[in-house]
Design a protein around this motif. Sequence first.
Motif: not given
Length: 460
Positions: A48, A52, A56, A58-63
């Motif tokens: 990651d 971005g 905002t 961090p990515s909810s896909t990653n974290w």
Amino acid sequence: MTTTSRRRRLAAVAVALAALTGLLVQVAVSASAAVPPTPSGWSLVWSDDFNGNAGTLPSSTNWIIDTGHSYPGGPANWGTGEIQNYTSSTSNLSLDGAGNLRITPLRSGSGEWTSARIETRRADFKPADGRILRIEGRIQMPNVTGNAALGYWPAFWALGSPYRGNYWNWPGIGEYDIMENVNGINSVWGVLHCGVNPGGPCNETTGLGASRACPGSTCQSAFHTYRFEWDRSVSPNQLRWYVDGQQFHSVSQSQFDSTTWSNMTGHAGYFLLLNVAMGGAFPNALGGQTPTPDTVPGRPMVVDYVAVWQSGTTTTPTNPPGGVDARSTIQAERYQAQSGTIVETTTDTGGGQNVGAISNGDWLRFDGVNFGTEAARQFRARVASGAAAGVSGLVQVRLDSPTAAPIGDFALANTGGWQSWRTVPANISGVTGTHTVYLTFSSGQPADFVNVNWFTFSTS
């Protein structure tokens, strides 16, 4: 970070809100750097870069964002005595728009400290047999020192996947502290936690650790690269810690009994965490009761990237989307296509999801699985079955076509329930190069007969 269960209490310090505003000092950071190119002889497992829009999350896909003072049902104050309340507020946790993540401790007018803690959704970071796993982050610690830093506890670390949903099996499941720092001291600590608490082979609750000053610029004034390596290419296996490429700590498998080592390394893998705690056992041990009225809020830990590599040139930039190292743990739900199955929450070690409702004729497709130049000759899958008596079937591996001849398979019947998991091995014909892998399922009955959580390939 989970270094002790000792808990401390600190009287709240009243601070005017106006004073807080004046203390939100922005840290001057160098230009952000992208995740470094994958070194020759390695493959990128996950990363990651924290790109971005400013402000905002961090990515909810990653974290996953942890909140509050503990996991539900877990030890109070996260088991460490830290006093802050973790939040999902972008005041505590946000991208800065320049390729960095900022975790910023704040103190309210009533004296309450807030901060942030995140952990990767993936909980399977583990080297394949004969490989080295490298976990790395480029981080600037909170730029604060002296009395103003008392109580700051930034960390970049990893916890064994069985901790998820249990929260009382520490330290047996293992903890790798890749970077820890307290009280603004110009030092990085690398620590291993394992075994039993107190005492045991990892000398809990202290752990087996070492520290050193950051090379060149201080840890607080500049970015440094913090790296941990889990080496399964040598016997006995080794664990190593680095700052800016300079090794400062190592631990050998030979230091532990087989049960301790197996409990720490024999599960599905680890998840990674980033957080800034305030107060707790570690900063208190070196600075007295912390934080203090002199502690200054608003100094963020700045993270440029986090990346995980594995040795072995088994993933290349030419792999199609979904490309993966055959010797990594391949999660079944990360297929590129499927027929006849569902995805559901699993109770297996490490949590996450599994593929279920699998019956005769169903299949899963995984693109760009790279076996490298050394032939893989064994397939292992994590499977469960609650099939009725007399219902069984085959789990088969095929290459490049769902109708190609299987290169290997194993039979499975009821394992005790649809979430009663076991790892089943099967020999396969030697495979090299990059292929589309199909898991196909064959049974003489129409009923569902298997769930699949993950699978992997190895040379033996």
